[in-house]
Write a protein that holds these residues in place. Structure first.
Motif, PDB file in Angstrom:
ATOM      1  N   ALA A 247      56.151  42.348  58.910  1.00  0.00           N
ATOM      2  CA  ALA A 247      57.581  42.288  58.372  1.00  0.00           C
ATOM      3  C   ALA A 247      58.275  42.974  59.369  1.00  0.00           C
ATOM      4  N   GLY A 248      59.586  42.821  59.514  1.00  0.00           N
ATOM      5  CA  GLY A 248      60.504  43.392  60.543  1.00  0.00           C
ATOM      6  C   GLY A 248      60.853  42.826  61.849  1.00  0.00           C
ATOM      7  N   LEU A 249      62.088  42.557  62.183  1.00  0.00           N
ATOM      8  CA  LEU A 249      62.482  42.205  63.315  1.00  0.00           C
ATOM      9  C   LEU A 249      63.571  42.960  63.802  1.00  0.00           C
ATOM     10  N   ASN A 317      61.984  37.348  52.391  1.00  0.00           N
ATOM     11  CA  ASN A 317      61.161  38.631  52.138  1.00  0.00           C
ATOM     12  C   ASN A 317      59.760  38.402  52.239  1.00  0.00           C
ATOM     13  N   VAL A 318      59.099  39.502  52.816  1.00  0.00           N
ATOM     14  CA  VAL A 318      57.585  39.219  53.332  1.00  0.00           C
ATOM     15  C   VAL A 318      56.854  39.082  52.062  1.00  0.00           C
ATOM     16  N   ILE A 319      57.258  39.481  50.853  1.00  0.00           N
ATOM     17  CA  ILE A 319      56.391  39.391  49.639  1.00  0.00           C
ATOM     18  C   ILE A 319      56.318  38.051  49.568  1.00  0.00           C
ATOM     19  N   GLN A 338      56.386  46.563  58.882  1.00  0.00           N
ATOM     20  CA  GLN A 338      57.272  47.423  59.750  1.00  0.00           C
ATOM     21  C   GLN A 338      58.475  47.290  59.358  1.00  0.00           C
ATOM     22  N   THR A 339      58.760  47.400  57.742  1.00  0.00           N
ATOM     23  CA  THR A 339      60.192  47.599  57.466  1.00  0.00           C
ATOM     24  C   THR A 339      60.429  48.972  57.363  1.00  0.00           C
ATOM     25  N   SER A 340      61.541  49.452  57.519  1.00  0.00           N
ATOM     26  CA  SER A 340      61.946  50.945  57.582  1.00  0.00           C
ATOM     27  C   SER A 340      61.647  51.692  56.206  1.00  0.00           C
TER      28      SER A 340
HETATM   29  N1  LIG Z   1      56.769  49.950  66.405  1.00  0.00           N
HETATM   30  C1  LIG Z   1      56.208  51.032  66.508  1.00  0.00           C
HETATM   31  O1  LIG Z   1      55.665  51.439  67.718  1.00  0.00           O
HETATM   32  C2  LIG Z   1      56.203  52.073  65.392  1.00  0.00           C
HETATM   33  C3  LIG Z   1      55.689  53.253  65.506  1.00  0.00           C
HETATM   34  C4  LIG Z   1      55.673  54.301  64.385  1.00  0.00           C
HETATM   35  C5  LIG Z   1      56.553  53.768  63.105  1.00  0.00           C
HETATM   36  N2  LIG Z   1      57.246  52.706  63.139  1.00  0.00           N
HETATM   37  C6  LIG Z   1      58.102  52.531  61.991  1.00  0.00           C
HETATM   38  O2  LIG Z   1      58.424  51.323  61.942  1.00  0.00           O
HETATM   39  C7  LIG Z   1      59.547  50.926  61.053  1.00  0.00           C
HETATM   40  C8  LIG Z   1      60.448  50.124  61.444  1.00  0.00           C
HETATM   41  O3  LIG Z   1      61.365  50.452  62.666  1.00  0.00           O
HETATM   42  P1  LIG Z   1      62.448  49.607  63.174  1.00  0.00           P
HETATM   43  O4  LIG Z   1      62.947  50.483  64.431  1.00  0.00           O
HETATM   44  O5  LIG Z   1      62.035  48.202  63.631  1.00  0.00           O
HETATM   45  O6  LIG Z   1      63.196  49.832  62.106  1.00  0.00           O
HETATM   46  P2  LIG Z   1      64.666  48.902  61.744  1.00  0.00           P
HETATM   47  O7  LIG Z   1      65.164  49.221  60.280  1.00  0.00           O
HETATM   48  O8  LIG Z   1      65.370  48.319  62.792  1.00  0.00           O
HETATM   49  O9  LIG Z   1      63.905  47.290  61.102  1.00  0.00           O
HETATM   50  C9  LIG Z   1      63.207  47.097  60.104  1.00  0.00           C
HETATM   51  C10 LIG Z   1      63.602  45.472  59.710  1.00  0.00           C
HETATM   52  O10 LIG Z   1      62.689  45.252  58.306  1.00  0.00           O
HETATM   53  C11 LIG Z   1      63.553  44.423  57.730  1.00  0.00           C
HETATM   54  N3  LIG Z   1      63.160  44.255  56.287  1.00  0.00           N
HETATM   55  C12 LIG Z   1      63.299  45.579  55.256  1.00  0.00           C
HETATM   56  N4  LIG Z   1      62.634  45.063  54.132  1.00  0.00           N
HETATM   57  C13 LIG Z   1      62.162  43.812  54.361  1.00  0.00           C
HETATM   58  C14 LIG Z   1      61.477  43.065  53.645  1.00  0.00           C
HETATM   59  N5  LIG Z   1      61.201  43.336  52.409  1.00  0.00           N
HETATM   60  N6  LIG Z   1      60.924  41.858  53.977  1.00  0.00           N
HETATM   61  C15 LIG Z   1      61.226  41.244  55.256  1.00  0.00           C
HETATM   62  N7  LIG Z   1      62.110  42.306  56.113  1.00  0.00           N
HETATM   63  C16 LIG Z   1      62.605  43.476  55.693  1.00  0.00           C
HETATM   64  C17 LIG Z   1      65.184  44.939  57.686  1.00  0.00           C
HETATM   65  O11 LIG Z   1      66.107  44.051  57.634  1.00  0.00           O
HETATM   66  C18 LIG Z   1      64.919  45.534  59.143  1.00  0.00           C
HETATM   67  O12 LIG Z   1      65.627  44.517  60.237  1.00  0.00           O
HETATM   68  C19 LIG Z   1      60.108  52.574  60.993  1.00  0.00           C
HETATM   69  O13 LIG Z   1      59.970  53.158  59.618  1.00  0.00           O
HETATM   70  C20 LIG Z   1      59.367  53.254  62.080  1.00  0.00           C
HETATM   71  O14 LIG Z   1      59.357  54.455  62.038  1.00  0.00           O
HETATM   72  C21 LIG Z   1      57.134  51.962  64.356  1.00  0.00           C
END
Ligand SMILES: NC(=O)c1ccc[n+]([C@@H]2O[C@H](COP(=O)([O-])OP(=O)(O)OC[C@H]3O[C@@H](n4cnc5c(N)ncnc54)[C@H](O)[C@@H]3O)[C@@H](O)[C@H]2O)c1
Length: 666
Positions: A247-249, A317-319, A338-340
């Motif tokens: 999840a997460g874009l 929603n990813v669930i 990778q939701t936040s």
């Molecule tokens: N990519 C990496 O290398 C890496 C490394 C370590 C940690 N992380 C962690 O990954 C997380 C994401 O980082 P980001 O910069 O993309 O954050 P971001 O907030 O830009 O993106 C997260 C996305 O998840 C979506 N989301 C939230 N809940 C959701 C759900 N239930 N279903 C579907 N989508 C949902 C949000 O709308 C958002 O667009 C952070 O916690 C970050 O610390 C990433």
């Protein structure tokens, strides 16, 4: 005035006219109103000390207003009039070539095409600042234009404290960000002291001038997905037609589909925010898009039947996806998220059963109800993942605090000992034992000529070096070398450059030094037309002490210490780094991590060669030595190999204890 004249002027002689921030850019959120009236006075006085007293009466009102509206004083009036981007190095006014290269790197970190909130001087991660305000930027650029190769500029959390006499061997710049007395390192402290203008959150590559846009994340995610498939699939089985569900874009998470495509699987990525999903689709970072879950099922079944390499964004929603895949008995080979979740109550995670708009409304107007909805959702999320893992899915936490928050919400994610999580984190299982323990980490470089031709040549040089290393490589690192050969050969085709002409790959100490040395030779011959900056992400073997991420696979109890990152920066600084940086905070939060990095300018000289060899050797092997002392098996092997290769190296090796001898200890 020309660009050069504006840089040399620093703070302008005449008070520039007032500027307001530009709505075409994304802006940092309003920060907490945390200061007491006395502290507010201090914040204003602190801001005014950058300017002549005759301007204070005008600026005072403006800064009070900024503090009130935004919770910080950015000094928008002093934003430069020239465009902000990494220029070719010869366009910078500078006495020192090294300093000119640093100016280029700073401008890249603030380029609106690269930076998240460019007018608040934030590069990425919401808080990752290069400077606290525009006065610091102007003075720093002027200092860098003036500095000679026998001086060093000292940066205190964005503030240029001054240029001090040093020597030709010394770093040109020493950076610290957010270093606090440990007892004053809580998130509230960051809010308070940042608002006062005396510290900043440097993230990792933001405050160290080493950010290279999304390419770094794409590479790290690709390596992670490839290696995760290796853990899951039998040797030699291709990921083609296998599903990676996540999840997460958003900022970093948006790299997942591209990484999945490079790794050669089917990526299904759910995103609740349709604007975020459509943006990634429009950018070409994901191949297909659907809002209809029935359509998603058809698309996925077709992709599996055709063994396709494709990425699909589902707006929702990813669930819902996990649950529907369970019902349809669709095999998910690899799962993550990778939701936040490092920010669960303020928009990082959207609960199931509500639309994006409904969730936002609840979050703003009924925060307690929203919190409950998130917790219910997390329990359901954990439950359905457990169903899939029981059927064979390999699930890993992507450093986003998913397991931590799911456990806090009462989700079934704890293992039987009730101490550890049921699933590993990406560092514990993948990056730690497969990459960091052997010294493989995010080495990067920037061609300061700004030309595609130089970048192309560096790609070729790096590929040749890695291929030559592969010939006699031990089995334990051959796969990493091969992955990075494939990556670098396809890098240009994958169109990864945003901002400066930069490249990244993972290499070990030997690989990094050999590649840098070959670049230095090519500069000396004139094949590469201008200096090259080498550096790395702090998210690496040695740079970062972070108990739940980079050092989460250290099991001797030392993961809560920060000696490694401090040694790294000190060690690099006297071995040839052009600049070094050490930060409190980073991806996981203020007070939770200490991380350090460097930049080194290669100019084709013999001095550059000596520096790169000495510094890169230490920069990687410091971390391997520490990991070996922690009894990590990959590092024990890697450091033994390094000691054979390098007679001047002696590392204290641990004597391993027979576990049976410890059993009776209560
Ligand atoms: N990519 C990496 O290398 C890496 C490394 C370590 C940690 N992380 C962690 O990954 C997380 C994401 O980082 P980001 O910069 O993309 O954050 P971001 O907030 O830009 O993106 C997260 C996305 O998840 C979506 N989301 C939230 N809940 C959701 C759900 N239930 N279903 C579907 N989508 C949902 C949000 O709308 C958002 O667009 C952070 O916690 C970050 O610390 C990433």
């Amino acid at each position: 005035m020309t660009f050069k004249e504006m840089i040399l002027q620093g703070i302008p002689d005449q008070l520039p006219s007032k500027k307001s921030r530009d709505d075409k850019y994304s802006h940092a959120p309003k920060r907490k109103d945390i200061l007491t009236p006395t502290e507010k006075k201090l914040a204003i006085a602190n801001a005014l000390r950058y300017f002549p007293a005759s301007w204070h009466a005008v600026l005072i009102e403006e800064f009070v207003e900024e503090l009130k509206l935004y919770g910080r004083i950015y000094m928008y009036r002093f934003m430069p009039d020239y465009e902000m981007y990494a220029r070719p190095i010869h366009e910078y006014p500078a006495v020192s070539k090294q300093a000119a290269a640093i100016m280029l790197m700073i401008q890249n970190n603030l380029d609106p095409a690269v930076a998240q909130h460019p007018q608040e001087l934030i590069t990425y991660g919401g808080n990752g600042a290069v400077f606290q305000n525009w006065a610091q930027y102007l003075i720093t650029m002027k200092y860098l234009a003036q500095i000679t190769d026998e001086q060093t500029l000292h940066m205190y959390s964005g503030h240029p404290m001054g240029i001090f006499p040093s020597s030709i061997e010394a770093p040109r710049v020493v950076v610290t960000n957010g270093m606090m007395i440990p007892n004053y390192s809580k998130p509230e402290d960051w809010e308070r002291y940042n608002a006062m203008g005396v510290t900043q959150y440097g993230q990792m590559t933001a405050g160290s001038y080493m950010y290279i846009g999304p390419q770094g994340i794409v590479h790290g995610t690709t390596i992670t997905v490839m290696n995760a498939f290796r853990k899951k699939l039998d040797a030699g089985v291709s990921p083609n037609g296998k599903i990676f569900l996540t999840a997460g874009l958003g900022g970093m998470s948006g790299a997942q589909p591209k990484a999945g495509n490079i790794a050669g699987c089917i990526t299904v990525c759910a995103e609740v925010n349709s604007a975020a999903a459509k943006k990634r689709y429009a950018q070409g970072w994901v191949d297909q898009l659907t809002e209809n879950i029935d359509e998603l099922i058809v698309m996925v079944k077709n992709a599996v039947a055709n063994k396709a390499v494709v990425s699909i964004a589902y707006i929702g929603n990813v669930i819902d996806v996990w649950e529907r895949f369970d019902k349809e008995n669709i095999t998910v080979d690899l799962g993550s998220d990778q939701t936040s979740l490092h920010n669960p109550w303020a928009g990082g995670y959207y609960p199931v059963g509500l639309s994006f708009e409904e969730a936002n409304e609840m979050m703003a107007n009924h925060p307690e109800q929203f919190k409950t909805a998130v917790q219910v959702s997390l329990r359901r999320h954990a439950e359905v993942i457990n169903k899939h893992t029981a059927k064979g899915t390999y699930f890993f936490d992507y450093g986003n605090a998913f397991l931590l928050e799911a456990s806090r919400a009462g989700g079934a994610v704890m293992s039987e000992n009730k101490i550890d999580f049921r699933y590993p984190s990406y560092v514990q299982d993948i990056l730690g034992p497969m990459c960091f323990d052997y010294g493989f980490g995010p080495f990067r470089w920037v061609c300061t000529s700004g030309t595609d031709a130089d970048l192309r040549l560096t790609d070729q040089i790096a590929a040749t070096v890695l291929e030559s290393m592969l010939v006699n490589a031990p089995a334990s690192i051959a796969q990493q070398l091969q992955d990075n050969i494939t990556w670098i050969k396809e890098a240009e085709k994958n169109k990864l450059v945003v901002g400066s002409k930069a490249r990244i790959l993972y290499a070990d100490a030997e690989g990094r030094a050999k590649i840098a040395s070959a670049f230095n030779d090519a500069i000396a011959k004139g094949d590469i037309t201008a200096p090259i900056v080498i550096g790395r992400d702090h998210h690496d073997v040695s740079g970062t002490d972070s108990p739940y991420r980079e050092t989460s696979n250290i099991y001797d109890g030392s993961k809560f210490t920060a000696d490694m990152s401090i040694h790294n920066v000190i060690g690099d600084s006297f071995r040839g780094a052009t600049w070094v940086s050490i930060h409190n905070g980073g991806g996981v939060g203020w007070g939770e991590v200490s991380n350090g990095g460097f930049g080194l300018v290669l100019d084709g000289t013999a001095a550059s060669k000596t520096k790169l060899e000495s510094m890169l050797f230490y920069d990687v092997n410091n971390g391997i030595a520490r990991r070996a002392w922690a009894r990590n098996s990959g590092s024990l092997e890697a450091i033994e190999r390094e000691m054979k290769r390098s007679p001047n190296l002696t590392v204290t090796m641990p004597n391993l204890v027979d576990e049976n001898l410890l059993k009776h200890i209560q």
